[in-house]
Design a protein around this motif. Structure first.
Motif, PDB file in Angstrom:
ATOM      1  N   GLU A 188      35.258  21.104  -0.814  1.00  0.00           N
ATOM      2  CA  GLU A 188      35.839  22.445  -0.898  1.00  0.00           C
ATOM      3  C   GLU A 188      35.543  23.134  -2.224  1.00  0.00           C
ATOM      4  O   GLU A 188      35.764  24.317  -2.372  1.00  0.00           O
TER       5      GLU A 188
ATOM      6  N   GLU B 230      42.523  12.135   5.233  1.00  0.00           N
ATOM      7  CA  GLU B 230      41.123  12.496   5.505  1.00  0.00           C
ATOM      8  C   GLU B 230      40.397  12.891   4.226  1.00  0.00           C
ATOM      9  O   GLU B 230      39.282  12.427   3.955  1.00  0.00           O
ATOM     10  N   LYS B 231      41.044  13.728   3.410  1.00  0.00           N
ATOM     11  CA  LYS B 231      40.399  14.224   2.193  1.00  0.00           C
ATOM     12  C   LYS B 231      40.236  13.116   1.147  1.00  0.00           C
ATOM     13  O   LYS B 231      39.193  13.032   0.488  1.00  0.00           O
TER      14      LYS B 231
ATOM     15  N   ARG C 133      37.677  12.308  11.930  1.00  0.00           N
ATOM     16  CA  ARG C 133      37.984  13.441  11.060  1.00  0.00           C
ATOM     17  C   ARG C 133      37.186  13.353   9.766  1.00  0.00           C
ATOM     18  O   ARG C 133      36.650  14.354   9.273  1.00  0.00           O
TER      19      ARG C 133
ATOM     20  N   GLU D  74      37.896  17.689  -3.696  1.00  0.00           N
ATOM     21  CA  GLU D  74      38.088  17.730  -2.249  1.00  0.00           C
ATOM     22  C   GLU D  74      39.226  18.671  -1.860  1.00  0.00           C
ATOM     23  O   GLU D  74      39.541  18.831  -0.685  1.00  0.00           O
TER      24      GLU D  74
ATOM     25  N   LYS E 124      30.227  18.394   5.840  1.00  0.00           N
ATOM     26  CA  LYS E 124      30.289  19.656   5.107  1.00  0.00           C
ATOM     27  C   LYS E 124      30.395  19.366   3.619  1.00  0.00           C
ATOM     28  O   LYS E 124      30.740  18.266   3.207  1.00  0.00           O
TER      29      LYS E 124
ATOM     30  N   ARG F 216      34.370  15.922   8.061  1.00  0.00           N
ATOM     31  CA  ARG F 216      34.519  16.462   6.704  1.00  0.00           C
ATOM     32  C   ARG F 216      33.293  16.128   5.860  1.00  0.00           C
ATOM     33  O   ARG F 216      32.824  16.963   5.076  1.00  0.00           O
TER      34      ARG F 216
ATOM     35  N   ALA G 182      37.387  10.934   2.310  1.00  0.00           N
ATOM     36  CA  ALA G 182      36.100  11.626   2.169  1.00  0.00           C
ATOM     37  C   ALA G 182      35.690  11.734   0.708  1.00  0.00           C
ATOM     38  O   ALA G 182      34.507  11.583   0.374  1.00  0.00           O
TER      39      ALA G 182
END
Length: 318
Positions: free
Chosen positions: A200, A149-150, A190, A17, A197, A194, A153
Motif C-alpha cells: 500500500e 493477511e497484511k 487472501r 503494508e 499487488k 495481496r 504478506a
C-alpha cells in the motif's frame, strides 16, 4: 532459508503494508535467544490467544507465565486489526512440530499431515498471536483478518516468500487447533491476492532504519522529517498549513481530504464528507495519523505536512 529481519526492517515492512503498529516496551531486545538458536527463518505461524482484552493479552504475550516465559510470539493482532510488537528473536510460540511440514514450507508445496513433534519451530517461524477465545464462537472481525493477511504478506514480501510460507499452529503441531474460526487455506488465498499487488505504500513516518516514529508537525511545533517528492501524475493538493483546518473553515480541499480518508479506511463520517471542517473530519484524520504510527499530539486530528503528503489528496485547484 532467510536471515531474520532486524527490528527496524520488520517494523518498516509492517507499516509499508498499511498496518497500525505499536511498539511494546523493550520488544526490540526481548527474546529467548539465550535458550536456543534463532534462524534461519522459513515462515510465519498464526495462533489465537484463548484470551480476551487487548491490554491483558499483550502483557501476557510479552511476559509469558511461570511455565512458559515470554515473549510468546513476535506480535499480537488485536480485534481492531492493530499490531502490538512484543518480541524480536526467538519466542516461545511454535514448540516442537513436524519435520515434514517444515520441509513443505521450505519447498512451498502442499502441507502433509502434522503427525510428529520432532522439530524446533521456535527457531524457524515468526509467530503472531490473534486475540480470540478460540471457542468457535468468538467472532473474527474483518479488520482482524485483514491484519493477519497484511502481516503475513509483509513478511513474505520482505523475504521473497509466497503464501505457502504461512501456516497455522494447527498445521504444525499435533493436537493444536489454533487459529480456530477460519481456515488457513482461505487465509493463504487472501495473502496470495495481496502479494500479487504492490504494498500500500510506506506508512512509516521514519526513514526505514531503526529510528523512532517521528513527528507530524501539523500544529507549528517541533521538527519535521524529509518528505518524499510528490509524483508528477496525478497532481496532489499541496499542504495548506495546519491553520487551514479549524472551526468555521470551508473549502473543496476539506471535501477531497475526507474522501481520501474514507478510501484509506479511516472515515468516521455519518454524513459527508463535505467542505465544512467538522469533528468528524478531525476524528477521521486522527485515525489516519494513528495508522501512520503517530501518537499523542502528533495524532490530534490536525493535519501536518508529513501525514498530508502521504494521504495524497487530489489537487482541487483549477
Amino acid at each position: 532459508m532467510a536471515t531474520p529481519l532486524t527490528a527496524g526492517k520488520l517494523l518498516k515492512a509492517l507499516r509499508d503494508e498499511g498496518l497500525v503498529v505499536h511498539e511494546v516496551r523493550n520488544w526490540r531486545t526481548h527474546n529467548r535467544n539465550a535458550k536456543g538458536p534463532w534462524g534461519p527463518l522459513h515462515g510465519v505461524m498464526i495462533h489465537h490467544t484463548v484470551t480476551k482484552g487487548t491490554d491483558s493479552s499483550v502483557d501476557l504475550c510479552y511476559d509469558g507465565h511461570a511455565s512458559l516465559p515470554g515473549p510468546l510470539c513476535h506480535g499480537v493482532i488485536d480485534k481492531k486489526g492493530e499490531i502490538h510488537l512484543v518480541g524480536n528473536g526467538r519466542a516461545n510460540h511454535a514448540g516442537l512440530g513436524d519435520r515434514d511440514v517444515l520441509q513443505a514450507v521450505i519447498n512451498e508445496t502442499e502441507l502433509p499431515p502434522d503427525n510428529n513433534s520432532d522439530t524446533d519451530g521456535n527457531r524457524h517461524f515468526y509467530g503472531f498471536e490473534c486475540i480470540n477465545l478460540g471457542d468457535g464462537k468468538d467472532p473474527w472481525p474483518e479488520e482482524q483478518k485483514a491484519a493477519i493477511e497484511k502481516v503475513s504478506a509483509a513478511i513474505c514480501r520482505a523475504h521473497g516468500w509466497s503464501e505457502r510460507s504461512v501456516i497455522g499452529h494447527k498445521e504444525w503441531q499435533p493436537g493444536k487447533v489454533d487459529p480456530r474460526g477460519f481456515t488457513m487455506d482461505s487465509m493463504r488465498a487472501r495473502i496470495k491476492k495481496r502479494l500479487a499487488k504492490a504494498a500500500e505504500g510506506s506508512a512509516d513516518p521514519g526513514s526505514g532504519s531503526d529510528a523512532g516514529t517521528g513527528t507530524d508537525t501539523g500544529t507549528g511545533s517541533g521538527g519535521d522529517r524529509p518528505v518524499p517528492p510528490k509524483p508528477d501524475h496525478p497532481p496532489y493538493e499541496p499542504f495548506p498549513g495546519g491553520g487551514h483546518f479549524r472551526s468555521g473553515a470551508r473549502s473543496a480541499v476539506i471535501t477531497a481530504m475526507g474522501k481520501r480518508l474514507v478510501a484509506e479506511g479511516c472515515g468516521h463520517y455519518k454524513e459527508g464528507p463535505g467542505p465544512d471542517w467538522t469533528e468528524a473530519d478531525r476524528k477521521s484524520y486522527a485515525a489516519w495519523q494513528r495508522k501512520l504510527g503517530f501518537s499523542g499530539k502528533d495524532a490530534d486530528g490536525v493535519p501536518g505536512r508529513v501525514s498530508w503528503d502521504r494521504l495524497r489528496v487530489p489537487d482541487t485547484r483549477d
